[in-house]
Design an enzyme around this catalytic site. Structure first.
Site, PDB file in Angstrom:
ATOM      1  N   TYR A 105      46.744  26.509  50.046  1.00  0.00           N
ATOM      2  CA  TYR A 105      46.360  27.898  49.741  1.00  0.00           C
ATOM      3  C   TYR A 105      47.274  28.817  50.536  1.00  0.00           C
ATOM      4  CZ  TYR A 105      42.847  31.505  48.619  1.00  0.00           C
ATOM      5  OH  TYR A 105      42.194  32.622  48.155  1.00  0.00           O
ATOM      6  N   ARG A 158      51.464  39.399  39.715  1.00  0.00           N
ATOM      7  CA  ARG A 158      51.231  39.899  41.078  1.00  0.00           C
ATOM      8  C   ARG A 158      50.732  38.731  41.915  1.00  0.00           C
ATOM      9  NH1 ARG A 158      47.781  39.129  44.343  1.00  0.00           N
ATOM     10  NH2 ARG A 158      45.972  40.404  43.884  1.00  0.00           N
ATOM     11  N   LYS A 176      43.584  27.682  43.594  1.00  0.00           N
ATOM     12  CA  LYS A 176      42.206  28.218  43.550  1.00  0.00           C
ATOM     13  C   LYS A 176      41.237  27.147  43.045  1.00  0.00           C
ATOM     14  CE  LYS A 176      42.856  32.690  44.638  1.00  0.00           C
ATOM     15  NZ  LYS A 176      42.103  33.532  45.554  1.00  0.00           N
ATOM     16  N   GLU A 247      43.069  35.949  37.794  1.00  0.00           N
ATOM     17  CA  GLU A 247      43.659  35.890  39.136  1.00  0.00           C
ATOM     18  C   GLU A 247      45.090  36.402  39.142  1.00  0.00           C
ATOM     19  OE1 GLU A 247      41.753  34.355  41.823  1.00  0.00           O
ATOM     20  OE2 GLU A 247      43.270  35.437  42.959  1.00  0.00           O
ATOM     21  N   ASP A 248      45.364  37.271  40.078  1.00  0.00           N
ATOM     22  CA  ASP A 248      46.728  37.726  40.361  1.00  0.00           C
ATOM     23  C   ASP A 248      47.449  38.317  39.143  1.00  0.00           C
ATOM     24  OD1 ASP A 248      46.081  36.996  42.885  1.00  0.00           O
ATOM     25  OD2 ASP A 248      47.799  35.705  43.232  1.00  0.00           O
ATOM     26  N   ASP A 270      38.917  37.891  40.494  1.00  0.00           N
ATOM     27  CA  ASP A 270      38.779  37.499  41.898  1.00  0.00           C
ATOM     28  C   ASP A 270      39.394  38.526  42.838  1.00  0.00           C
ATOM     29  OD1 ASP A 270      38.210  35.706  43.997  1.00  0.00           O
ATOM     30  OD2 ASP A 270      40.253  34.934  43.929  1.00  0.00           O
ATOM     31  N   ASP A 271      40.527  39.104  42.448  1.00  0.00           N
ATOM     32  CA  ASP A 271      41.214  40.048  43.344  1.00  0.00           C
ATOM     33  C   ASP A 271      40.446  41.353  43.482  1.00  0.00           C
ATOM     34  OD1 ASP A 271      43.630  38.426  43.823  1.00  0.00           O
ATOM     35  OD2 ASP A 271      43.744  38.584  41.654  1.00  0.00           O
ATOM     36  N   ASN A 419      48.276  39.185  51.624  1.00  0.00           N
ATOM     37  CA  ASN A 419      48.813  37.830  51.699  1.00  0.00           C
ATOM     38  C   ASN A 419      50.206  37.772  51.078  1.00  0.00           C
ATOM     39  OD1 ASN A 419      46.349  36.682  52.707  1.00  0.00           O
ATOM     40  ND2 ASN A 419      45.502  36.905  50.656  1.00  0.00           N
ATOM     41  N   ASN A 458      39.206  36.193  53.491  1.00  0.00           N
ATOM     42  CA  ASN A 458      39.876  35.828  52.240  1.00  0.00           C
ATOM     43  C   ASN A 458      38.827  35.486  51.201  1.00  0.00           C
ATOM     44  OD1 ASN A 458      41.187  33.876  50.262  1.00  0.00           O
ATOM     45  ND2 ASN A 458      42.946  34.538  51.457  1.00  0.00           N
TER      46      ASN A 458
HETATM   47  N1  LIG Z   1      42.509  38.637  51.631  1.00  0.00           N
HETATM   48  C1  LIG Z   1      42.176  38.502  50.365  1.00  0.00           C
HETATM   49  O1  LIG Z   1      41.222  37.801  50.023  1.00  0.00           O
HETATM   50  C2  LIG Z   1      42.952  39.201  49.306  1.00  0.00           C
HETATM   51  C3  LIG Z   1      44.122  39.848  49.583  1.00  0.00           C
HETATM   52  N2  LIG Z   1      44.801  40.487  48.583  1.00  0.00           N
HETATM   53  C4  LIG Z   1      46.106  41.061  48.917  1.00  0.00           C
HETATM   54  O2  LIG Z   1      46.094  42.446  48.717  1.00  0.00           O
HETATM   55  C5  LIG Z   1      47.390  42.867  48.341  1.00  0.00           C
HETATM   56  C6  LIG Z   1      47.269  43.806  47.172  1.00  0.00           C
HETATM   57  O3  LIG Z   1      46.688  43.160  46.066  1.00  0.00           O
HETATM   58  P1  LIG Z   1      46.248  44.008  44.781  1.00  0.00           P
HETATM   59  O4  LIG Z   1      45.358  45.105  45.167  1.00  0.00           O
HETATM   60  O5  LIG Z   1      45.778  43.066  43.763  1.00  0.00           O
HETATM   61  O6  LIG Z   1      47.673  44.597  44.333  1.00  0.00           O
HETATM   62  P2  LIG Z   1      47.969  45.997  43.689  1.00  0.00           P
HETATM   63  O7  LIG Z   1      49.416  45.999  43.365  1.00  0.00           O
HETATM   64  O8  LIG Z   1      46.990  46.286  42.619  1.00  0.00           O
HETATM   65  O9  LIG Z   1      47.678  47.044  44.881  1.00  0.00           O
HETATM   66  C7  LIG Z   1      48.554  47.327  45.934  1.00  0.00           C
HETATM   67  C8  LIG Z   1      48.467  48.799  46.194  1.00  0.00           C
HETATM   68  O10 LIG Z   1      49.226  49.119  47.360  1.00  0.00           O
HETATM   69  C9  LIG Z   1      50.050  50.254  47.011  1.00  0.00           C
HETATM   70  N3  LIG Z   1      51.219  50.363  47.853  1.00  0.00           N
HETATM   71  C10 LIG Z   1      52.454  49.855  47.650  1.00  0.00           C
HETATM   72  N4  LIG Z   1      53.284  50.249  48.628  1.00  0.00           N
HETATM   73  C11 LIG Z   1      52.564  51.021  49.468  1.00  0.00           C
HETATM   74  C12 LIG Z   1      52.872  51.728  50.657  1.00  0.00           C
HETATM   75  N5  LIG Z   1      54.077  51.689  51.187  1.00  0.00           N
HETATM   76  N6  LIG Z   1      51.882  52.448  51.233  1.00  0.00           N
HETATM   77  C13 LIG Z   1      50.651  52.468  50.711  1.00  0.00           C
HETATM   78  N7  LIG Z   1      50.300  51.821  49.580  1.00  0.00           N
HETATM   79  C14 LIG Z   1      51.243  51.104  48.976  1.00  0.00           C
HETATM   80  C15 LIG Z   1      50.396  50.010  45.574  1.00  0.00           C
HETATM   81  O11 LIG Z   1      50.928  51.144  44.956  1.00  0.00           O
HETATM   82  P3  LIG Z   1      51.924  50.937  43.702  1.00  0.00           P
HETATM   83  O12 LIG Z   1      51.080  50.405  42.594  1.00  0.00           O
HETATM   84  O13 LIG Z   1      52.453  52.312  43.459  1.00  0.00           O
HETATM   85  O14 LIG Z   1      52.971  49.962  44.138  1.00  0.00           O
HETATM   86  C16 LIG Z   1      49.044  49.603  45.020  1.00  0.00           C
HETATM   87  O15 LIG Z   1      48.242  50.714  44.734  1.00  0.00           O
HETATM   88  C17 LIG Z   1      48.206  41.610  48.066  1.00  0.00           C
HETATM   89  O16 LIG Z   1      49.070  41.366  49.157  1.00  0.00           O
HETATM   90  C18 LIG Z   1      47.177  40.520  47.996  1.00  0.00           C
HETATM   91  O17 LIG Z   1      47.659  39.289  48.482  1.00  0.00           O
HETATM   92  C19 LIG Z   1      44.334  40.564  47.301  1.00  0.00           C
HETATM   93  C20 LIG Z   1      43.178  39.909  46.975  1.00  0.00           C
HETATM   94  C21 LIG Z   1      42.429  39.141  47.960  1.00  0.00           C
HETATM   95  C1  LIG Z   2      43.624  35.776  48.183  1.00  0.00           C
HETATM   96  C2  LIG Z   2      44.057  36.338  46.918  1.00  0.00           C
HETATM   97  O1  LIG Z   2      43.403  36.172  45.911  1.00  0.00           O
HETATM   98  C3  LIG Z   2      45.262  37.111  46.877  1.00  0.00           C
HETATM   99  O2  LIG Z   2      45.870  37.375  47.901  1.00  0.00           O
HETATM  100  O3  LIG Z   2      45.648  37.486  45.765  1.00  0.00           O
HETATM  101 MG   LIG Z   3      44.494  36.591  44.148  1.00  0.00          MG
END
Ligand SMILES: NC(=O)C1=CN([C@@H]2O[C@H](COP(=O)(O)OP(=O)(O)OC[C@H]3O[C@@H](n4cnc5c(N)ncnc54)[C@H](OP(=O)(O)O)[C@@H]3O)[C@@H](O)[C@H]2O)C=CC1
Ligand SMILES: CC(=O)C(=O)O
Ligand SMILES: [Mg+2]
Length: 558
Positions: A105, A158, A176, A247-248, A270-271, A419, A458
């Site tokens: 993972y 993503r 997953k 997912e993603d 999931d995200d 991540n 996570n």
């Molecule tokens: N710990 C956990 O369980 C999980 C962690 N995550 C992590 O969260 C992260 C985001 O995932 P997700 O929300 O699906 O992705 P998205 O792309 O939907 O969201 C990311 C957001 O961050 C914004 N962003 C990009 N650059 C900047 C910056 N410099 N300053 C502020 N905001 C910024 C993006 O804007 P823009 O669209 O304009 O680029 C977007 O709105 C990933 O790294 C993922 O691994 C996700 C799910 C679970």
């Molecule tokens: C953990 C997870 O689902 C992610 O980073 O996208």
């Molecule tokens: Mg994910």
């Protein structure tokens, strides 16, 4: 669903070629085939003489794994084991979960997606590429996946915080679903990873001669939507009632697909939703640890995309449940995205951000300097007790940010959730140092530099239990209330032992999945009319568990 093992069919025939059983990962026992099985199945000569036990095999495999020097090599070794002897793979994982979780993972699975084509060896799951459009129903009907209960699907756009990995994204559904089996005891024969190959806009992949995906720019718009619709219809026809985990997917598709399909089949993102429940659970645990009342504090979300907006939505629900009005609950939450603090009518980029946009009435004051304030200015003005990162921006929580958080709160709650580690907003070690050891910390990937009290926050703490609970209760929909209750159930598991740990350690993920599943069953009973079995949900959950032990029925095959 009935419990007939999907490999019954292959067992009813004595294969003409005894190598067939050795090359079936769900039946293979490797050197653990007994003498009687070797006699009966014609395996003599195909295996070395020694007859192992599964525990002897585990000892041998873990020693070999530890001899590899890089996590990526260890990942490739584990994937090879999964594809040759699945029972041993899961027995190894169960016995050494804390050591192996970061390999199967995040963070290693991220590198594995980037380098997927380098190590591609055997088929696993389904690759449904866009050129197959119009044929998905037939393809699913013809393939021998009979009793699928849990599907995890991605289009690879993503992948963690690593962006578009095209077909390489398949590493994520494989990982997953491995955790569905390891943590929630879902029979691996009933899980199915799927990669919808709708192309990639990753130029390096398109130009790489090794790339195994469809070499085409991403299909978008109505063509993309029609392909997904065809896929969902085919899934519903082939495996009615199966759980579909999205997912993603990139933010806009993630949100659109969830809203399109959440009421049509048991399905969740999931995200958005799993992450929201995980973050809420972490905040509930941290709130008790810090001795604060969340409803009297501000929460700042940095990176308001799919995950950030999902967290905001569940948080607002929690604050409303505590008696705050909708506007008061919204008012507790600040979102900072690429263009700074999100303000109504100024920089709301996606619909989900509207919930946390600061109201226009406030805007004039915030915009006094002429542009929306950035992260540090927002911290200084709002003085949030909680800072959550879902931006994928490595190092965004730098020393001034952490020090600003620590200036206003004795125990600031700082959760860099992105991540893998190379995309995390901060390392645990830095947050600890810059907050003089006062911050309560949770990181998305296992933390580097933090001590043992840093929790991995996570969604692996949520999604296996959501799936298990949905299957046990026969839920026809996955509801928001299930995620809210799952978060509370997870938070209730925090040990009061004086450590800063927010969740139980990863060794206990199977117990965590049971607890989350129970909360889901109770919501299904309350809201969807699910009927508990006579001996209660707990027993039904325990009964459902597949355990990684070799089958002892191979000798009775006629
Ligand atoms: N710990 C956990 O369980 C999980 C962690 N995550 C992590 O969260 C992260 C985001 O995932 P997700 O929300 O699906 O992705 P998205 O792309 O939907 O969201 C990311 C957001 O961050 C914004 N962003 C990009 N650059 C900047 C910056 N410099 N300053 C502020 N905001 C910024 C993006 O804007 P823009 O669209 O304009 O680029 C977007 O709105 C990933 O790294 C993922 O691994 C996700 C799910 C679970
Ligand atoms: C953990 C997870 O689902 C992610 O980073 O996208
Ligand atoms: Mg994910």
């Amino acid at each position: 669903m009935d419990q007939t093992p999907m490999h019954e069919a292959s067992l009813t025939k004595n294969p003409a070629d005894p190598r067939a059983i050795l090359s079936d990962p769900l039946l293979n026992k490797g050197t653990a085939f007994t003498q009687a099985e070797r006699d009966r199945l014609g395996l003599h000569g195909l295996l070395p003489s020694h007859v192992s036990t599964i525990s002897g095999q585990i000892d041998r495999r873990i020693a070999v794994l530890r001899a590899f020097s890089t996590p990526f090599e260890k990942y490739a070794f584990l994937r090879d084991l999964q594809d040759t002897n699945e029972t041993l793979f899961y027995a190894l994982l169960a016995q050494h979960r804390a050591e192996l979780l970061p390999l199967v993972y995040t963070p290693t699975v991220g590198e594995a997606c980037v380098r997927f084509s380098e190590i591609y060896r055997r088929p696993r799951g389904l690759f449904l590429s866009y050129p197959l459009k119009g044929r998905l129903r037939q393809i699913l009907a013809d393939l021998p996946f009979e009793d699928v209960e849990v599907i995890c699907v991605t289009d690879g756009e993503r992948i963690l915080g690593l962006g578009d990995q095209g077909a390489g994204g398949m590493g994520i559904p494989i990982g997953k679903l491995s955790l569905y089996t390891d943590c929630a005891g879902i029979d691996p024969a009933r899980t199915l990873p799927i990669l919808l190959d709708t192309g990639t806009d990753n130029q390096a992949r398109l130009e790489n001669p090794l790339y195994v995906g469809w070499r085409n720019r991403r299909v978008r718009g109505a063509d993309y939507d029609a392909f997904i619709e065809e896929f969902v219809e085919a899934v519903q026809e082939r495996w009615p009632g199966a759980l579909l985990q999205w997912e993603d997917f990139a933010g806009p598709n993630a949100v659109a697909l969830l809203s399109r399909y959440r009421d049509r089949l048991p399905s969740f993102n999931d995200d958005i939703q799993g992450t929201a429940a995980t973050a809420l659970a972490a905040i509930l645990s941290a709130e008790r640890l810090a001795g604060i009342n969340l409803s009297q504090h501000k929460i700042l979300l940095f990176g308001a995309g799919a995950a950030g907006c999902g967290i905001a939505s569940l948080l607002v629900g929690e604050l409303e449940a505590r008696g705050l009005s909708h506007d008061a609950a919204r008012g507790c939450i600040y979102g900072v995205d690429r263009d700074g603090l999100i303000i109504e009518g100024v920089n709301v980029a996606i619909p989900g951000q509207a919930l946390i946009a600061r109201p226009e009435a406030e805007a004039a004051e915030w915009l006094a300097s002429g542009k929306a304030p950035g992260l540090i200015e927002t911290i200084e003005r709002a003085q949030p007790a909680v800072l959550i990162g879902t931006s994928g921006q490595f190092g965004a929580f730098d020393e001034p940010v952490v020090r600003a958080m620590a200036q206003h709160h004795e125990r600031p709650i700082i959760l860099p959730l992105s991540n893998p580690g190379t995309r995390s907003e901060a390392t645990a070690g830095d947050v600890q140092a810059w907050s003089d050891g006062r911050a309560i910390i949770g990181t998305g990937s296992p933390s580097e530099g933090g001590d043992g009290a840093v929790t991995q926050v996570n969604n692996v703490y949520i999604f296996p239990g959501i799936g298990l609970g949905a299957l046990v209760s026969g839920a026809t929909r996955i509801t928001e209330a299930m995620f809210a209750e799952a978060a509370k159930a997870l938070a209730s598991l925090r040990s009061e032992g004086g450590s800063d740990a927010l969740f139980p350690p990863s060794e206990q993920l199977a117990d965590v999945a049971n607890t989350v599943a129970l909360s889901v069953c109770k919501v299904a009973e309350r809201d969807l009319g699910a009927t508990p079995p006579a001996d209660g949900w707990e027993n039904a959950i325990a009964r459902r568990r597949w355990v990684p032990a070799y089958r002892d029925d191979l000798l009775s095959v006629e």
